[in-house]
Design a protein around this motif. Structure first.
Motif, PDB file in Angstrom:
ATOM      1  N   LEU A  81       2.738  10.086   4.911  1.00  0.00           N
ATOM      2  CA  LEU A  81       1.191  10.126   4.813  1.00  0.00           C
ATOM      3  C   LEU A  81       0.676   8.609   4.222  1.00  0.00           C
ATOM      4  N   VAL A 105       0.892  -1.145  -0.080  1.00  0.00           N
ATOM      5  CA  VAL A 105      -0.093  -0.040   0.095  1.00  0.00           C
ATOM      6  C   VAL A 105       0.927   1.191   0.053  1.00  0.00           C
ATOM      7  N   LYS A 109       0.935   6.326   7.070  1.00  0.00           N
ATOM      8  CA  LYS A 109      -0.176   6.226   7.749  1.00  0.00           C
ATOM      9  C   LYS A 109      -1.668   5.656   7.370  1.00  0.00           C
ATOM     10  N   VAL A 110      -1.796   5.833   6.143  1.00  0.00           N
ATOM     11  CA  VAL A 110      -2.762   5.471   5.385  1.00  0.00           C
ATOM     12  C   VAL A 110      -2.888   3.829   5.359  1.00  0.00           C
ATOM     13  N   LEU A 130       0.947  10.761  -2.122  1.00  0.00           N
ATOM     14  CA  LEU A 130       0.775  11.343  -1.014  1.00  0.00           C
ATOM     15  C   LEU A 130       2.241  11.557  -0.057  1.00  0.00           C
ATOM     16  N   ARG A 145       2.230   1.848  -3.232  1.00  0.00           N
ATOM     17  CA  ARG A 145       1.299   2.193  -4.360  1.00  0.00           C
ATOM     18  C   ARG A 145       0.998   3.846  -4.130  1.00  0.00           C
ATOM     19  N   LEU A 146       0.952   4.354  -2.865  1.00  0.00           N
ATOM     20  CA  LEU A 146       0.417   5.745  -2.494  1.00  0.00           C
ATOM     21  C   LEU A 146       1.475   6.670  -2.451  1.00  0.00           C
ATOM     22  N   ALA A 168      -3.609   2.613   8.845  1.00  0.00           N
ATOM     23  CA  ALA A 168      -5.239   2.781   9.185  1.00  0.00           C
ATOM     24  C   ALA A 168      -6.033   1.723   8.353  1.00  0.00           C
ATOM     25  N   HIS A 169      -5.741   1.410   7.119  1.00  0.00           N
ATOM     26  CA  HIS A 169      -6.226   0.499   6.374  1.00  0.00           C
ATOM     27  C   HIS A 169      -6.257  -0.991   6.979  1.00  0.00           C
TER      28      HIS A 169
END
Lengths: 137, 377
Positions: free
Chosen positions: B304, B292, B307-308, B300, B295-296, B311-312
């Protein structure tokens, strides 16, 4: 029977012997019920509660600027949805917690974190216990 | 036509039952709204709606009789109500008082009963009067020709089954030997009653006892009426046009209660008309944290994105927990697929939210949660 009932009642009403801690969740109905319980204990039985413990409180790791950035993304990503969901849930919890605290007037109110992992093993339970131990009057 | 519409098509009474705190009141409102949209005349009996839901339904104050829900804001939110939607908030004490008033022969007896301390205690505590009042009201409304279908939100009992047993419990109390002996003391019973009364006087003091004696004398006259009523209510609950809609959250304890309730309903020969799992977390394809982040990160930044990803990971734990609970539920129900509604992260705010929830309820809910369950099994 009358004697025993009187003894039980005396023990429950004696603040030296019995303390009441109300347990709630950061949700509308649970907060309303906690406040009603506190009032009923006070007016009907003369019992002042010691504290309210709010269990399963979700908090958000994101700053407002960060969630704005996430919301503005034009990609459909399940991880981003999760993050925004978590943030929104934390915001709703914060609002309910604020209403509870605002109506408790000085009675300690301790929020315990939501344990995402479940309580299958003792480690998270131990952390909750430590938190309570530090915060309870 | 959705699965739920089909299952509710023949119902005249829909009773929403389940553990407390799972959103039963909100779900019953959405079900009532959906049935009204389909063209039926619906009365929704709620117990204690949260302020926002009450406002959404236009229930500004406690009122013990159904009032029409304004359809203009519902239409604005995009739903045409072809039938009628009525809603009320149950006032347990008033419902019980009204029932007593109907059964007493004269105004004097009625006033005496209503002001009797023992009566006030009895309705407040002993008989679980919230549960009884809910069914009494249901029975009263079912006899009126104004509604095609009644949707009842059940009280937040310690145990969802308390509700089912309320008429029996009241009946049992009234049928009970002790009360009968006290009510009609003759022969050996008279002597026994005398002894009991003397013993009670020593424990409780005189005032309460006089009230009790007065209450028993007054209440004796309406016992038959109440007994008949209890039997009628029991018959209404077991009719095939009366259905129980089980509402639960995906958390382990409410799911356990839902399974227990389904079994008890089956055992009692009562009709189940569906199960709704409220606040479920849709599962996504499980992705490792690093994947993840990778990918992000371009969009981001690393911090960040991390952190995402975290959270996921946490939300996915919830989705997995839900999938396990749901699988248990599906296995136990065997004959039906529960309808899953998404956890919206925030409370119901207005009519538009209720309309959206109604769409989900009648659009067969989320597909994802069941898919996750299917994948895991």
């Amino acid at each position: 029977m009358a004697r025993q009932s009187a003894a039980i009642e005396a023990m429950l009403r004696d603040p030296e012997a019995t303390g009441v801690i109300v347990v709630a969740a950061p949700e509308q109905m649970a907060v309303t019920e906690a406040l009603e319980l506190r009032r009923a204990l006070h007016t009907r039985l003369g019992i002042q509660i010691e504290a309210v413990v709010v269990n399963r409180t979700v908090s958000s790791p994101f700053k407002p600027g960060e969630t704005r950035k996430l919301a503005a993304l034009d990609i459909e990503d399940p991880a981003v949805s999760s993050a925004l969901w978590l943030h929104e849930r934390a915001r709703s919890h914060r609002a309910h917690l604020a209403r509870l605290r605002g109506n408790l007037r000085g009675i300690p109110c301790i929020a315990l974190p939501f344990v995402f992992a479940g309580l299958g093993d003792l480690e998270p339970l131990g952390r909750l216990a430590e938190r309570l131990d530090r915060s309870l009057p | 036509v959705s699965a739920l519409s089909r299952r509710l098509a023949a119902q005249r009474v829909v009773i929403c039952a389940g553990a407390g705190g799972v959103g039963k009141t909100t779900v019953s409102a959405a079900v009532a709204l959906g049935l009204a949209a389909e063209g039926r005349r619906v009365a929704l009996v709620t117990i204690d709606p949260a302020r926002r839901l009450a406002e959404a339904l236009g229930l500004g104050r406690l009122d013990n009789d159904p009032r029409p829900v304004n359809r203009a804001p519902i239409a604005t939110a995009g739903l045409a109500v072809k039938g009628e939607l009525w809603a009320m908030m149950l006032d347990a004490q008033r419902t019980f008082d009204e029932l007593i008033a109907r059964l007493t022969p004269d105004p004097w007896t009625r006033e005496e009963i209503l002001h009797n301390r023992v009566y006030q205690h009895l309705t407040g505590a002993v008989t679980g009067s919230h549960e009884y009042a809910a069914i009494a009201k249901l029975f009263e409304l079912a006899r009126r020709p104004d509604f095609d279908v009644l949707v009842l939100d059940t009280p937040p009992s310690r145990n969802a089954l308390d509700f089912l047993h309320a008429p029996e419990r009241l009946g049992g109390l009234l049928e009970g030997r002790a009360l009968r002996v006290l009510l009609a003391p003759t022969g050996y019973g008279a002597r026994a009653a005398g002894l009991v009364v003397a013993a009670l006087r020593r424990i409780t003091g005189a005032g309460l006892l006089e009230d009790l004696a007065a209450f028993l004398g007054l209440f004796g006259g309406i016992l038959d009426g109440l007994r008949t009523r209890s039997a009628d209510v029991k018959r209404l609950l077991s009719e095939s046009s009366t259905g129980f809609l089980i509402v639960t959250s995906p958390e382990p304890a409410p799911v356990q209660e839902a399974i227990f309730l389904a079994r008890e309903l089956d055992r009692a020969g009562l009709h189940r008309c569906g199960t709704i799992v409220n606040r479920a977390h849709p599962g996504a394809a499980h992705a490792a944290v690093l994947e993840v982040v990778a990918r992000l990160e371009p969009a981001l930044g690393r911090e960040l994105a991390a952190k995402v990803a975290e959270a996921h990971e946490e939300v996915q734990r919830l989705a997995e927990r839900d999938a396990v609970a749901l699988e248990r539920l599906e296995l136990a129900l065997s004959d039906e697929l529960p309808i899953c509604l998404a956890d919206r992260a925030r409370d119901l705010h207005d009519v538009a939210d209720l309309v959206e929830l109604q769409r989900e309820v009648f659009g067969d809910g989320l597909a994802d949660v069941s898919r996750v369950a299917a994948r895991q099994s």
